[in-house]
Scaffold this active site. Structure first.
Site, PDB file in Angstrom:
ATOM      1  CG  ASN A   9     -28.795  66.823 -35.599  1.00 62.15           C
ATOM      2  OD1 ASN A   9     -28.945  65.628 -35.875  1.00 62.15           O
ATOM      3  ND2 ASN A   9     -28.571  67.251 -34.361  1.00 62.15           N
ATOM      4  CD1 TRP A  10     -31.713  65.563 -41.463  1.00 65.36           C
ATOM      5  CD2 TRP A  10     -31.938  63.517 -42.374  1.00 65.36           C
ATOM      6  NE1 TRP A  10     -31.682  65.696 -42.826  1.00 65.36           N
ATOM      7  CE2 TRP A  10     -31.815  64.457 -43.419  1.00 65.36           C
ATOM      8  CE3 TRP A  10     -32.088  62.159 -42.701  1.00 65.36           C
ATOM      9  CZ2 TRP A  10     -31.838  64.100 -44.766  1.00 65.36           C
ATOM     10  CZ3 TRP A  10     -32.104  61.796 -44.045  1.00 65.36           C
ATOM     11  CH2 TRP A  10     -31.987  62.761 -45.060  1.00 65.36           C
ATOM     12  CE  LYS A  11     -31.917  67.796 -32.922  1.00 62.33           C
ATOM     13  NZ  LYS A  11     -32.461  68.652 -31.883  1.00 62.33           N
ATOM     14  CG  HIS A  95     -26.679  67.709 -30.359  1.00 65.17           C
ATOM     15  ND1 HIS A  95     -27.753  67.644 -29.494  1.00 65.17           N
ATOM     16  CD2 HIS A  95     -27.047  68.524 -31.377  1.00 65.17           C
ATOM     17  CE1 HIS A  95     -28.734  68.395 -29.987  1.00 65.17           C
ATOM     18  NE2 HIS A  95     -28.337  68.932 -31.127  1.00 65.17           N
ATOM     19  CD  GLU A  97     -31.274  66.660 -29.073  1.00 70.34           C
ATOM     20  OE1 GLU A  97     -30.953  65.895 -30.003  1.00 70.34           O
ATOM     21  OE2 GLU A  97     -31.995  67.664 -29.250  1.00 70.34           O
ATOM     22  CD  GLU A 167     -27.244  72.761 -31.910  1.00 70.79           C
ATOM     23  OE1 GLU A 167     -27.793  72.890 -32.999  1.00 70.79           O
ATOM     24  OE2 GLU A 167     -27.307  71.716 -31.240  1.00 70.79           O
ATOM     25  N   GLY A 173     -35.483  72.740 -30.212  1.00 75.61           N
ATOM     26  CA  GLY A 173     -36.776  72.064 -30.317  1.00 75.61           C
ATOM     27  C   GLY A 173     -37.892  72.750 -29.539  1.00 75.61           C
ATOM     28  CB  SER A 213     -36.104  77.192 -32.498  1.00 74.69           C
ATOM     29  OG  SER A 213     -36.494  76.253 -31.507  1.00 74.69           O
ATOM     30  N   GLY A 234     -32.377  71.478 -36.855  1.00 75.29           N
ATOM     31  CA  GLY A 234     -33.019  70.219 -36.469  1.00 75.29           C
ATOM     32  C   GLY A 234     -34.334  70.055 -37.199  1.00 75.29           C
ATOM     33  N   GLY A 235     -35.431  70.370 -36.514  1.00 74.42           N
ATOM     34  CA  GLY A 235     -36.783  70.156 -37.039  1.00 74.42           C
ATOM     35  C   GLY A 235     -36.998  70.621 -38.473  1.00 74.42           C
TER      36      GLY A 235
HETATM   37  P1  13P Z   1     -34.126  72.361 -33.641  1.00 68.60           P
HETATM   38  O1  13P Z   1     -33.779  73.115 -34.913  1.00 68.60           O
HETATM   39  O2  13P Z   1     -35.187  71.329 -33.847  1.00 68.60           O
HETATM   40  O3  13P Z   1     -34.402  73.292 -32.518  1.00 68.60           O
HETATM   41  O4  13P Z   1     -32.817  71.530 -33.240  1.00 68.60           O
HETATM   42  C1  13P Z   1     -31.609  72.187 -33.178  1.00 68.60           C
HETATM   43  C2  13P Z   1     -30.527  71.179 -33.008  1.00 68.60           C
HETATM   44  O5  13P Z   1     -30.394  70.566 -31.972  1.00 68.60           O
HETATM   45  C3  13P Z   1     -29.623  70.945 -34.144  1.00 68.60           C
HETATM   46  O6  13P Z   1     -28.534  70.173 -33.773  1.00 68.60           O
END
Ligand code: 13P
Length: 249
Positions: A9-11, A95, A97, A167, A173, A213, A234-235
């Site tokens: 997920n590149w956000k 998600h 967010e 999640e 994050g 994470s 994510g990251g």
């Molecule tokens: P991180 O891997 O950066 O914690 O993000 C997880 C995430 O929200 C994937 O959708």
């Protein structure tokens, strides 16, 4: 056996040149992988260019959100058929967010999930508790509500194609990953709920991912859990080196 999924997920990251470069590196090094599904979920603006790069490989395309209507007066929104048209196979829904910053509710997630199935997109439905909810012992109750409301009304046939992502909000994050035991406890509970809703056998086919994470050092322990069928990353999905390591677990 459930085929594992590793989704990035590149956000809200990457302009076209970087997106094309990253997708290109991933295609070169992981474009032939067949024993697990690799899904890239870039922002809307680079879906097309990423699709072009990964064409001909086993890597699949996903979006990070969508509207629940096929078309209409919804300024600024992107519809399910638009995603299908551009070559998406997957879409992340609900998600944390989206829930936290854009007011998404379980009811909206439910409408989006239903339309996704009706047009042949695979939804990756996200659920998870916040830190205060975990600390007050509400985790399983919160998850139960999100699963029951978000997935109500799906057919048993549809349920088999579903992907759920657990999640925990406190792990996103933050560098604080859930331990394998914490992930397994919740994900086992999710599968039990899915069994009550859609039948035990169908629930066995549903992929349940962990997200929060994930990095090259913690992925293999998480993947060794019985009910962890993959990761939503994510990251660590923003650089080819770390994402390739996660893919290789
Ligand atoms: P991180 O891997 O950066 O914690 O993000 C997880 C995430 O929200 C994937 O959708």
């Amino acid at each position: 056996m459930r085929k594992p999924i590793i989704a990035g997920n590149w956000k809200m990251n990457k302009l076209s040149p970087e997106a094309v470069e990253l997708a290109g590196e991933l295609k070169n090094k992981a474009g032939g992988i067949a024993d697990r599904e690799i899904v890239l979920c870039p922002p809307f603006t680079v879906l097309s260019s990423v699709k072009e790069v990964i064409a001909g490989s086993s890597i699949r395309l996903g979006a990070q959100n969508m509207h629940w209507e096929i078309s209409g007066a919804y300024t600024g929104e992107v519809s399910p058929t638009m995603l299908k048209d551009i070559g998406c196979d997957y879409v992340i829904l609900g998600h944390s967010e989206r829930r936290q910053y854009f007011g998404e509710t379980d009811e909206m997630v439910n409408k989006k999930t239903k339309i996704a199935f009706s047009i042949g997109l695979i939804p990756i439905v996200c659920v998870g508790e916040t830190l205060p909810q975990r600390e007050t012992g509400e985790t399983l109750a919160v998850i139960e509500e999100q699963i029951k409301a978000g997935l109500s009304g799906l057919t048993e046939e549809e349920s088999k194609g579903l992907v759920v992502a657990y999640e925990p909000v406190w792990a996103i994050g933050t560098g604080k990953t859930a331990t394998p035991d914490q992930a397994e406890e919740v994900q086992r509970f999710i599968r039990k709920l899915l069994g009550q809703m859609f039948g035990k056998e169908n629930a066995q086919a549903i992929r349940i991912l962990y997200g929060g994470s994930i990095n090259p050092d913690n992925i293999s322990a998480l993947m060794s859990c019985e009910n962890v069928d993959g990761g939503l990353v994510g990251g660590a999905s923003l650089k080819a080196e770390s994402f390739l390591k996660v893919i290789g677990y």
